[in-house]
Design a protein around this motif. Sequence first.
Motif, PDB file in Angstrom:
ATOM      1  N   UNK A  17       0.729  -1.149   0.373  1.00  0.00           N
ATOM      2  CA  UNK A  17       0.144   0.122   0.070  1.00  0.00           C
ATOM      3  C   UNK A  17       1.127   1.262  -0.378  1.00  0.00           C
ATOM      4  N   UNK A  18       2.357   1.187   0.341  1.00  0.00           N
ATOM      5  CA  UNK A  18       2.696   2.474   0.356  1.00  0.00           C
ATOM      6  C   UNK A  18       3.079   3.107  -1.240  1.00  0.00           C
ATOM      7  N   UNK A  19       3.423   2.384  -1.924  1.00  0.00           N
ATOM      8  CA  UNK A  19       4.008   2.407  -3.552  1.00  0.00           C
ATOM      9  C   UNK A  19       2.888   2.910  -4.290  1.00  0.00           C
ATOM     10  N   UNK A  20       2.395   4.352  -5.124  1.00  0.00           N
ATOM     11  CA  UNK A  20       0.819   4.146  -5.614  1.00  0.00           C
ATOM     12  C   UNK A  20       2.508   4.318  -6.981  1.00  0.00           C
ATOM     13  N   UNK A  21       1.466   3.676  -8.131  1.00  0.00           N
ATOM     14  CA  UNK A  21       2.455   3.602  -9.260  1.00  0.00           C
ATOM     15  C   UNK A  21       0.924   4.298 -10.063  1.00  0.00           C
ATOM     16  N   UNK A  22       1.279   5.324 -10.793  1.00  0.00           N
ATOM     17  CA  UNK A  22       1.180   6.492 -12.014  1.00  0.00           C
ATOM     18  C   UNK A  22       1.023   5.911 -13.343  1.00  0.00           C
ATOM     19  N   UNK A  23       0.340   6.249 -14.554  1.00  0.00           N
ATOM     20  CA  UNK A  23       0.113   5.909 -15.414  1.00  0.00           C
ATOM     21  C   UNK A  23       1.773   6.173 -16.450  1.00  0.00           C
ATOM     22  N   UNK A  24       2.258   7.494 -15.689  1.00  0.00           N
ATOM     23  CA  UNK A  24       3.623   7.458 -16.276  1.00  0.00           C
ATOM     24  C   UNK A  24       5.010   7.151 -16.268  1.00  0.00           C
ATOM     25  N   UNK A  25       4.423   6.222 -14.627  1.00  0.00           N
ATOM     26  CA  UNK A  25       5.777   5.730 -14.228  1.00  0.00           C
ATOM     27  C   UNK A  25       5.438   4.209 -14.706  1.00  0.00           C
ATOM     28  N   UNK A  26       4.014   4.145 -15.139  1.00  0.00           N
ATOM     29  CA  UNK A  26       3.895   2.467 -15.954  1.00  0.00           C
ATOM     30  C   UNK A  26       4.720   2.360 -16.785  1.00  0.00           C
ATOM     31  N   UNK A  27       4.081   3.344 -17.567  1.00  0.00           N
ATOM     32  CA  UNK A  27       4.675   3.710 -19.206  1.00  0.00           C
ATOM     33  C   UNK A  27       6.142   4.107 -18.680  1.00  0.00           C
ATOM     34  N   UNK A  28       7.186   4.350 -18.393  1.00  0.00           N
ATOM     35  CA  UNK A  28       8.309   4.551 -18.208  1.00  0.00           C
ATOM     36  C   UNK A  28       8.959   3.141 -18.367  1.00  0.00           C
ATOM     37  N   UNK A  29       8.463   2.943 -16.771  1.00  0.00           N
ATOM     38  CA  UNK A  29       8.885   0.843 -16.846  1.00  0.00           C
ATOM     39  C   UNK A  29       8.482   0.115 -18.004  1.00  0.00           C
ATOM     40  N   UNK A  30       7.302   0.626 -18.809  1.00  0.00           N
ATOM     41  CA  UNK A  30       7.094  -0.414 -20.258  1.00  0.00           C
ATOM     42  C   UNK A  30       7.807  -0.506 -21.071  1.00  0.00           C
ATOM     43  N   UNK A  31       8.260   1.513 -21.455  1.00  0.00           N
ATOM     44  CA  UNK A  31       9.677   1.109 -22.076  1.00  0.00           C
ATOM     45  C   UNK A  31      11.067   0.556 -21.917  1.00  0.00           C
ATOM     46  N   UNK A  32      10.954  -0.437 -20.662  1.00  0.00           N
ATOM     47  CA  UNK A  32      11.963  -1.259 -20.656  1.00  0.00           C
ATOM     48  C   UNK A  32      11.635  -2.795 -20.354  1.00  0.00           C
ATOM     49  N   UNK A  33      11.990  -2.761 -18.986  1.00  0.00           N
ATOM     50  CA  UNK A  33      11.589  -4.933 -19.062  1.00  0.00           C
ATOM     51  C   UNK A  33      10.377  -4.731 -18.099  1.00  0.00           C
ATOM     52  N   UNK A  34      10.074  -3.910 -17.977  1.00  0.00           N
ATOM     53  CA  UNK A  34       8.550  -3.714 -16.689  1.00  0.00           C
ATOM     54  C   UNK A  34       7.150  -4.916 -17.566  1.00  0.00           C
ATOM     55  N   UNK A  35       6.428  -5.708 -17.215  1.00  0.00           N
ATOM     56  CA  UNK A  35       5.510  -6.474 -18.171  1.00  0.00           C
ATOM     57  C   UNK A  35       3.922  -6.995 -16.811  1.00  0.00           C
ATOM     58  N   UNK A  36       4.820  -6.750 -15.645  1.00  0.00           N
ATOM     59  CA  UNK A  36       3.517  -7.482 -14.776  1.00  0.00           C
ATOM     60  C   UNK A  36       3.696  -6.461 -13.260  1.00  0.00           C
ATOM     61  N   UNK A  37       2.599  -6.366 -12.502  1.00  0.00           N
ATOM     62  CA  UNK A  37       2.728  -5.466 -11.807  1.00  0.00           C
ATOM     63  C   UNK A  37       1.808  -6.729 -10.344  1.00  0.00           C
ATOM     64  N   UNK A  38       2.572  -6.926  -9.566  1.00  0.00           N
ATOM     65  CA  UNK A  38       1.686  -7.028  -8.422  1.00  0.00           C
ATOM     66  C   UNK A  38       1.438  -6.552  -7.110  1.00  0.00           C
ATOM     67  N   UNK A  39       0.042  -6.526  -6.891  1.00  0.00           N
ATOM     68  CA  UNK A  39      -0.714  -5.735  -5.656  1.00  0.00           C
ATOM     69  C   UNK A  39      -0.455  -7.162  -3.866  1.00  0.00           C
ATOM     70  N   UNK A  40       0.660  -6.927  -3.570  1.00  0.00           N
ATOM     71  CA  UNK A  40      -0.180  -8.050  -2.441  1.00  0.00           C
ATOM     72  C   UNK A  40      -0.513  -7.462  -1.347  1.00  0.00           C
ATOM     73  N   UNK A  41      -1.707  -7.858  -1.535  1.00  0.00           N
ATOM     74  CA  UNK A  41      -3.143  -7.493  -1.116  1.00  0.00           C
ATOM     75  C   UNK A  41      -4.605  -7.761  -2.061  1.00  0.00           C
ATOM     76  N   UNK A  42      -5.341  -6.575  -1.232  1.00  0.00           N
ATOM     77  CA  UNK A  42      -6.471  -7.242  -2.317  1.00  0.00           C
ATOM     78  C   UNK A  42      -7.370  -5.751  -3.053  1.00  0.00           C
TER      79      UNK A  42
END
Length: 201
Positions: free
Chosen positions: A61-86
């Motif tokens: 819950x401490x990390x917030x992932x906005x669209x810009x952060x996800x887009x920047x990550x996807x430009x590299x290797x990022x393919x999956x975000x896992x939320x350890x919670x509900x």
Amino acid sequence: SRPISISNSGAAQRVLVTDGLAPAALDALAAGGADVTSRSLTEDELCAGALAAYDAVIIRSATTLRADALSAGAAGRLRVVGRAGVGVDNIDVAGAHASGVTVVNTPSASTASVVEMTLALLFAAARNLPAADRGLRSGEWLKPPARGSRLGSELAGKNLGLLGFGRIARGVAAAAAALGMRVFAYSPHAASETAAALPGA
């Protein structure tokens, strides 16, 4: 559901854990062949593309992932975000999908803990435990007929109303029924077979 592959041309899967996990969980990831890094990131680092170095990121819950952060990550290797919670309210799910990033969560991970906490609060309210605790800490034994004391109440035989009947409510219903409570639940989404699972139905 089908497994999600986060491999990258045969390279070791790099997994970032930003909000901490139990040591056993980190060990399980490593045992599965992942190269695991556990560290927090600032919002500036996220937006600058820090996630691009990882195939997957696991957050709580401490990390917030906005669209810009996800887009920047996807430009590299990022393919999956896992939320350890509900909940996934701290993830821009639409932004993730637009960037080709899959979002997964663990909806049943905290069910038992929340059910137990609910029961603890029921007991505390029925037995006036907060007032008794404050009284004892101030040197008073608040047992009737002492001034300010109140009798506790048994849960057995009492009515318990639940708004919603998902995983947690069903767990609370089962535990409350075992204590002898009469359980009633309302959910506009519950199917007839789910309603039939209500203790005493």
